[in-house]
Motif scaffolding. Structure first.
Motif, PDB file in Angstrom:
ATOM      1  N   MET A  89      -7.273  22.335  31.193  1.00  0.00           N
ATOM      2  CA  MET A  89      -8.050  21.374  30.720  1.00  0.00           C
ATOM      3  C   MET A  89      -8.763  21.436  30.257  1.00  0.00           C
ATOM      4  N   ARG A  90      -8.875  20.990  29.130  1.00  0.00           N
ATOM      5  CA  ARG A  90      -9.806  20.835  27.999  1.00  0.00           C
ATOM      6  C   ARG A  90     -10.490  19.532  29.110  1.00  0.00           C
ATOM      7  N   LEU A  91     -11.699  19.705  27.875  1.00  0.00           N
ATOM      8  CA  LEU A  91     -12.849  18.411  28.751  1.00  0.00           C
ATOM      9  C   LEU A  91     -12.715  17.140  29.112  1.00  0.00           C
ATOM     10  N   ALA A  92     -11.705  16.991  27.385  1.00  0.00           N
ATOM     11  CA  ALA A  92     -11.761  15.116  27.464  1.00  0.00           C
ATOM     12  C   ALA A  92     -10.126  15.043  28.720  1.00  0.00           C
ATOM     13  N   ASP A  93      -9.435  15.467  29.275  1.00  0.00           N
ATOM     14  CA  ASP A  93      -8.412  15.490  29.300  1.00  0.00           C
ATOM     15  C   ASP A  93      -8.708  15.287  31.071  1.00  0.00           C
ATOM     16  N   MET A  94      -9.719  15.949  31.663  1.00  0.00           N
ATOM     17  CA  MET A  94     -10.428  16.113  33.170  1.00  0.00           C
ATOM     18  C   MET A  94     -10.303  14.550  33.248  1.00  0.00           C
ATOM     19  N   SER A  95     -10.861  13.259  32.817  1.00  0.00           N
ATOM     20  CA  SER A  95     -11.754  12.025  33.295  1.00  0.00           C
ATOM     21  C   SER A  95      -9.940  11.864  34.109  1.00  0.00           C
ATOM     22  N   GLY A  96      -9.080  11.923  33.126  1.00  0.00           N
ATOM     23  CA  GLY A  96      -7.901  11.603  33.840  1.00  0.00           C
ATOM     24  C   GLY A  96      -7.355  11.720  35.335  1.00  0.00           C
ATOM     25  N   GLY A 127      -0.050  10.792  44.759  1.00  0.00           N
ATOM     26  CA  GLY A 127       1.273  10.075  43.466  1.00  0.00           C
ATOM     27  C   GLY A 127       1.615   8.793  42.563  1.00  0.00           C
ATOM     28  N   ASN A 128       0.756   8.152  43.443  1.00  0.00           N
ATOM     29  CA  ASN A 128       1.169   6.047  42.600  1.00  0.00           C
ATOM     30  C   ASN A 128      -0.206   6.466  42.049  1.00  0.00           C
ATOM     31  N   LEU A 129      -1.412   7.309  41.816  1.00  0.00           N
ATOM     32  CA  LEU A 129      -2.746   7.191  41.171  1.00  0.00           C
ATOM     33  C   LEU A 129      -1.800   7.938  39.706  1.00  0.00           C
ATOM     34  N   GLY A 130      -1.537   9.257  40.670  1.00  0.00           N
ATOM     35  CA  GLY A 130      -0.413  10.044  38.932  1.00  0.00           C
ATOM     36  C   GLY A 130       0.362   9.419  38.484  1.00  0.00           C
ATOM     37  N   SER A 131       1.161   8.525  39.045  1.00  0.00           N
ATOM     38  CA  SER A 131       2.561   8.338  37.753  1.00  0.00           C
ATOM     39  C   SER A 131       1.955   6.692  37.153  1.00  0.00           C
ATOM     40  N   MET A 132       0.525   6.096  37.628  1.00  0.00           N
ATOM     41  CA  MET A 132      -0.380   5.114  36.584  1.00  0.00           C
ATOM     42  C   MET A 132      -1.256   6.218  35.474  1.00  0.00           C
ATOM     43  N   ILE A 133      -1.564   7.293  35.830  1.00  0.00           N
ATOM     44  CA  ILE A 133      -2.075   8.188  34.719  1.00  0.00           C
ATOM     45  C   ILE A 133      -0.534   8.187  33.811  1.00  0.00           C
ATOM     46  N   GLY A 159       0.173   9.537  29.696  1.00  0.00           N
ATOM     47  CA  GLY A 159       1.549  10.337  28.789  1.00  0.00           C
ATOM     48  C   GLY A 159       0.908  11.719  29.499  1.00  0.00           C
ATOM     49  N   THR A 160       0.108  11.634  31.353  1.00  0.00           N
ATOM     50  CA  THR A 160      -0.544  13.551  31.999  1.00  0.00           C
ATOM     51  C   THR A 160       0.858  13.597  32.780  1.00  0.00           C
ATOM     52  N   PRO A 161       1.651  14.389  32.929  1.00  0.00           N
ATOM     53  CA  PRO A 161       2.577  14.659  33.794  1.00  0.00           C
ATOM     54  C   PRO A 161       2.072  14.746  35.412  1.00  0.00           C
ATOM     55  N   VAL A 162       2.736  13.978  35.727  1.00  0.00           N
ATOM     56  CA  VAL A 162       2.458  13.437  37.352  1.00  0.00           C
ATOM     57  C   VAL A 162       2.353  14.571  38.532  1.00  0.00           C
TER      58      VAL A 162
END
Length: 451
Positions: A388-395, A430-436, A441-444
């Motif tokens: 995972m790229r550093l820029a994608d880790m915040s989510g 699961g809910n936070l992942g669905s929000m992201i 667009g990051t798969p839950v």
């Protein structure tokens, strides 16, 4: 003299060692290029949507290249299957769908979401009556009354490429005028792009994940972390040997045997810890093989109707645990016979089994410090080990960090049963992942896997 120095051929270090070392230590700090920018690059490279490119593919693409991912059939052979058929003008679209299906499975998408994405892409490309059935080892796709395609695939998890392939599918699903030749050019660019971390950085990430897990995952002590740091390289070396020797089918068993051989030596002679700390040591060394994706994907797929694939994932998790147990027990007999004779009060079979009962009570720092501070390095290296790229880790941090903290707070402070606290923790994640997924667009499943 200066001309002679300029004409002097490069040394062995300059020609071989430094480039290899530079590639091994590579860290790509750039963010991912957007799909829109990739399509603009495809158009600039000459991938124009005319009649010839739609029927034969762009002149810049090699039609004789294989579909890849373990399939030797070429794009030209796929196109020839549709000559003089109702889908002749859509043949390149069919190639695109086939390659997207293979990429989604290879990079870690679950079968339920992958099938839904592919059906939306087929609808956008005006491909008739798509039949899509994905599994852990095969892909079956048929369009209308045309021929069916059965291809080989395998499931892995490469987050960097998965995010881009999912973004490409969503772009195609929302843009019915997208050109298949350009989309194939974009997909080629995603597949051929190097991973964000070099191989040595990736190994260091795996080593650090296994080491930090002693504290952040198993609530062990600092001594446990030191011992895990000594044992983990042997599992990683066995893993690299299997991958380079084409012995991937034996990877789990050989790594378990290696850990079983080394662990008794470490906890008795290198970093001396009580016997009840041993489960933390071998658990950290084999952290990469503990069922995580299988449990999440299995439950997810069963819930949304893919019963066969989901059940297969859950059974895979069970068999994987059994193989780990067998490998650990075999390796343990080399130096661990009668290692537990004092604990069980006798020698023999009971004293020679791999210790599996953890200590009662806390073994390390307070849980507030572990889940409030130590989870940061643990999750960082966990995300990096998934490419995972550093820029994608915040989510991913936004999903995993508060979910884990809330879960452990419930475990320590509430009187709820363990299954209830587990369910609450996963419910929050699961809910936070669905929000992201909805916003970014990051798969839950990608966000929930570190849980």
């Amino acid at each position: 003299q200066q001309q002679q120095q300029q004409q002097q051929p490069p040394s062995f270090l300059e020609k071989s060692v430094w480039p290899t070392l530079r590639e091994a230590l590579r860290v790509d700090l750039h963010g991912r290029t957007s799909i829109k920018q990739l399509f603009e690059a495809a158009e600039a490279a000459g991938q124009l949507s005319d009649e010839e490119s739609r029927s034969l593919g762009s002149s810049d693409r090699r039609l004789d290249q294989a579909l890849g991912f373990g399939n030797d059939v070429t794009e030209r052979e796929i196109l020839q299957m549709y000559v003089n058929s109702p889908l002749e003008k859509k043949a390149l679209d069919v190639v695109l769908v086939l390659r997207l299906s293979l990429a989604l499975m290879e990079y870690g998408q679950n079968t339920v979401d992958a099938e839904l994405m592919l059906k939306k892409v087929c609808h956008s490309l005006a491909l008739p009556a798509p039949h899509v059935q994905l599994g852990a080892r095969s892909v079956q796709i048929a369009l209308g009354a045309g021929r069916g395609h059965m291809l080989n695939c395998k499931m892995d998890l490469l987050v960097d490429k998965l995010l881009d392939v999912c973004a490409l599918c969503k772009h195609l699903a929302h843009n019915s005028d997208a050109d298949a030749a350009q989309a194939l050019w974009v997909l080629d660019a995603i597949i051929q792009r190097p991973l964000p971390f070099g191989w040595l950085v990736q190994l260091l990430n795996l080593e650090l994940v296994c080491s930090w897990a002693a504290l952040a995952a198993f609530m062990g002590s600092w001594q446990d972390m030191a011992a895990a740091a000594v044992i983990a390289p042997f599992a990683l070396l066995a893993r690299e040997f299997c991958l380079r020797s084409r012995l991937a089918s034996l990877e789990l068993v050989l790594c378990s045997i290696a850990v079983g051989i080394v662990t008794p030596l470490v906890f008795e002679h290198v970093v001396q810890v009580p016997l009840c700390h041993v489960p933390v040591l071998w658990g950290c060394a084999l952290l990469l093989y503990l069922p995580g994706c299988e449990l999440i994907y299995g439950a997810y797929e069963i819930q949304f109707g893919s019963v066969v694939n989901g059940a297969a994932q859950l059974v895979t998790a069970l068999v994987r645990c059994m193989l780990m147990g067998v490998g650990l027990t075999i390796g343990w007999q080399v130096f661990g016979q009668d290692a537990a004779d004092i604990a069980v009060g006798e020698q023999g079979v009971k004293a020679s089994l791999v210790p599996a009962e953890p200590c009662d009570g806390s073994m390390g720092p307070p849980w507030e410090f572990v889940f409030g501070v130590l989870n940061f390095p643990m999750l960082f290296h966990c995300f990096a080990s998934l490419n995972m790229r550093l820029a994608d880790m915040s989510g991913a941090f936004f999903v995993a960090y508060p979910s884990l903290f809330a879960f452990m707070a419930l475990v320590q402070k509430s009187t709820l049963p363990g299954f209830v606290t587990d369910a609450i923790g996963i419910f929050i994640a699961g809910n936070l992942g669905s929000m992201i997924e909805r916003w970014c667009g990051t798969p839950v499943c990608v966000s929930v896997v570190p849980m």
